[in-house]
Design a protein around this motif. Structure first.
Motif, PDB file in Angstrom:
ATOM      1  N   THR A 129       0.836  -1.128  -0.170  1.00 26.05           N
ATOM      2  CA  THR A 129       0.030  -0.083   0.181  1.00 26.05           C
ATOM      3  C   THR A 129       1.033   1.377   0.000  1.00 26.05           C
ATOM      4  OG1 THR A 129      -1.855  -0.959   1.200  1.00 26.05           O
ATOM      5  CG2 THR A 129      -1.642   1.226   1.423  1.00 26.05           C
ATOM      6  N   ILE A 130       0.453   2.284  -0.743  1.00 25.91           N
ATOM      7  CA  ILE A 130       1.378   3.500  -0.795  1.00 25.91           C
ATOM      8  C   ILE A 130       0.354   4.579  -0.276  1.00 25.91           C
ATOM      9  CG2 ILE A 130       2.939   2.878  -2.541  1.00 25.91           C
ATOM     10  CD1 ILE A 130       1.366   4.301  -4.617  1.00 25.91           C
ATOM     11  N   SER A 131       0.840   5.387   0.379  1.00 23.46           N
ATOM     12  CA  SER A 131       0.199   6.678   0.883  1.00 23.46           C
ATOM     13  C   SER A 131       0.905   7.513   1.186  1.00 23.46           C
ATOM     14  CB  SER A 131      -0.747   6.105   2.048  1.00 23.46           C
ATOM     15  OG  SER A 131      -1.555   7.096   2.651  1.00 23.46           O
ATOM     16  N   GLY A 132       0.513   8.934   1.193  1.00 22.90           N
ATOM     17  CA  GLY A 132       1.507   9.961   1.622  1.00 22.90           C
ATOM     18  C   GLY A 132       1.015  11.245   1.378  1.00 22.90           C
ATOM     19  N   PRO A 133       1.518  12.554   1.695  1.00 18.35           N
ATOM     20  CA  PRO A 133       1.190  13.691   1.334  1.00 18.35           C
ATOM     21  C   PRO A 133       1.633  14.131  -0.155  1.00 18.35           C
ATOM     22  CG  PRO A 133       3.169  14.106   2.532  1.00 18.35           C
ATOM     23  CD  PRO A 133       2.594  12.534   2.542  1.00 18.35           C
ATOM     24  N   SER A 134       0.570  13.851  -1.149  1.00 16.28           N
ATOM     25  CA  SER A 134       0.670  14.074  -2.484  1.00 16.28           C
ATOM     26  C   SER A 134      -0.346  14.119  -3.238  1.00 16.28           C
ATOM     27  CB  SER A 134       1.604  12.680  -2.803  1.00 16.28           C
ATOM     28  OG  SER A 134       0.444  11.543  -2.774  1.00 16.28           O
ATOM     29  N   PHE A 135      -0.678  15.359  -3.634  1.00 18.08           N
ATOM     30  CA  PHE A 135      -1.816  15.849  -4.316  1.00 18.08           C
ATOM     31  C   PHE A 135      -1.551  15.556  -5.831  1.00 18.08           C
ATOM     32  CE2 PHE A 135      -3.059  19.503  -1.342  1.00 18.08           C
ATOM     33  CZ  PHE A 135      -4.083  18.804  -0.800  1.00 18.08           C
ATOM     34  N   ALA A 136      -2.677  15.036  -6.572  1.00 23.88           N
ATOM     35  CA  ALA A 136      -2.387  14.593  -8.071  1.00 23.88           C
ATOM     36  C   ALA A 136      -1.751  15.897  -8.766  1.00 23.88           C
ATOM     37  CB  ALA A 136      -3.874  14.323  -8.524  1.00 23.88           C
ATOM     38  N   LYS A 137      -2.136  16.801  -8.640  1.00 23.72           N
ATOM     39  CA  LYS A 137      -1.442  17.959  -9.268  1.00 23.72           C
ATOM     40  C   LYS A 137       0.049  18.239  -9.172  1.00 23.72           C
ATOM     41  CE  LYS A 137      -2.728  21.623  -6.081  1.00 23.72           C
ATOM     42  NZ  LYS A 137      -3.382  23.161  -6.011  1.00 23.72           N
ATOM     43  N   ASP A 138       0.466  17.835  -7.825  1.00 23.56           N
ATOM     44  CA  ASP A 138       1.970  17.987  -7.387  1.00 23.56           C
ATOM     45  C   ASP A 138       2.635  16.896  -8.060  1.00 23.56           C
ATOM     46  OD1 ASP A 138       1.296  20.409  -6.046  1.00 23.56           O
ATOM     47  OD2 ASP A 138       1.101  19.543  -4.383  1.00 23.56           O
TER      48      ASP A 138
END
Length: 324
Positions: A129-138
């Motif tokens: 599983t991957i998760s973290g602070p990462s908006f799609a636009k960024d």
């Protein structure tokens, strides 16, 4: 490597671009014919990820067998409510491929986390599983971001890090599936509440107090459910909570702001109709989970009552004053 992305929404496309940066071959699948047709013709999904054009070498398909055939890594990036059905669809084709879960949340009827659903449906150990602070636009702009990767399979860990990490994407591995997924679930609910406080125009100090309380509550919940409480300080924990709960780029935060500013039911329903607000779906799931586990979480109870019309948003200040 050959990378299959299941889903054609904003985050799916953002991940596709990051995998592409490492010269992997990308094929994108969606069950929505309109999405595939539009991406094939224009190389864009304007509704999901405005002004971002996909590379010419991407392949798009509605055919799940074609999408997965020859793939080394299959990335599941669909909304959690569709996850079980997608697993049923891909089961005949995934065999021994590495599976990456990018979906966040808990299934409403079963209260299962995404990894539990995939393990049960696909009978695989090659899972992360991957998760973290990462908006799609960024992600799409190749900004520097960090992700937590939860897995107990070393080969999967090595394959995904090799395929995805870069000079602008740092991956930190952990074995704590539960902690990573619980943080990814809770942050959407916290974001709704944080936005609600902003809509009420409370002070920055009060918002910081709330965030501190909610982070500590999440830490305690991770421990109670059997995860590693240290995960709260990871990219998936503090990092993602900070990002999602302080930015109007978050649809959860924006919905909460409408709640706090006294928007009408019609306005709220219209927003939910036109935007995917995972925090609302997640709220029902996490509420059901804590009740089934007989865990006390007054914060979740309060937010649930506000979102579903049983209490007023302005009662949160008194709630925070009285909260132990």
């Amino acid at each position: 490597m050959n990378i299959t992305i299941l889903g054609a929404g904003a985050y799916a496309l953002g991940l596709a671009l990051r995998f592409n940066k490492n010269d992997n071959k990308i094929i994108i699948w969606s069950a929505v014919k309109e999405e595939i047709d539009t991406l094939t013709k224009t190389k864009m999904n304007e509704r999901a990820l405005p002004n971002v054009k996909m590379p010419n070498n991407f392949v798009y398909t509605e055919n799940i067998e074609k999408a997965i055939d020859g793939s080394d890594i299959v990335v599941i990036a669909v909304a959690t409510k569709f996850l079980s059905g997608v697993c049923d669809t891909i089961k005949p084709y995934v065999k021994d491929k590495h599976i990456v879960i990018a979906s966040k949340g808990i299934e409403q009827d079963t209260y299962l986390f995404a990894s539990n659903i995939v393990k049960t449906k696909l009978k695989t150990k090659k899972l992360c599983t991957i998760s973290g602070p990462s908006f799609a636009k960024d992600m799409a702009k190749d900004e520097l971001v960090g992700l937590s990767l939860a897995t107990t399979n070393n080969k999967t860990k090595e394959a995904v890090i090799k395929a995805l990490s870069s000079d602008t994407l740092k991956i930190r591995a952990t074995k704590d599936f539960l902690g990573v997924e619980l943080c990814g679930t809770m942050k959407n609910v916290i974001a709704v509440t944080s936005g609600m406080l902003d809509g009420m125009d409370v002070s920055e100090s009060t918002k910081a107090m709330f965030l501190t309380e909610s982070i500590n509550d999440t830490r305690k919940l991770i421990k109670k459910l059997g995860g590693n409480e240290k995960t709260i300080m990871s990219f998936a924990g503090f990092g993602d909570i900070l990002l999602t709960c302080t930015s109007e780029s978050s649809r959860n935060y924006s919905f909460g702001k409408l709640l706090g500013s006294g928007a009408s039911k019609k306005e709220l329903d219209e927003y939910l109709k036109n935007n995917t607000v995972e925090g609302v779906y997640t709220l029902e799931s996490i509420y059901g989970l804590i009740k089934s586990k007989r865990v006390s979480m007054p914060f979740i109870d309060f937010v649930y009552d506000v979102v579903f019309g049983h209490r007023k948003s302005n009662e949160i200040i008194q709630f925070l004053k009285e909260k132990e």
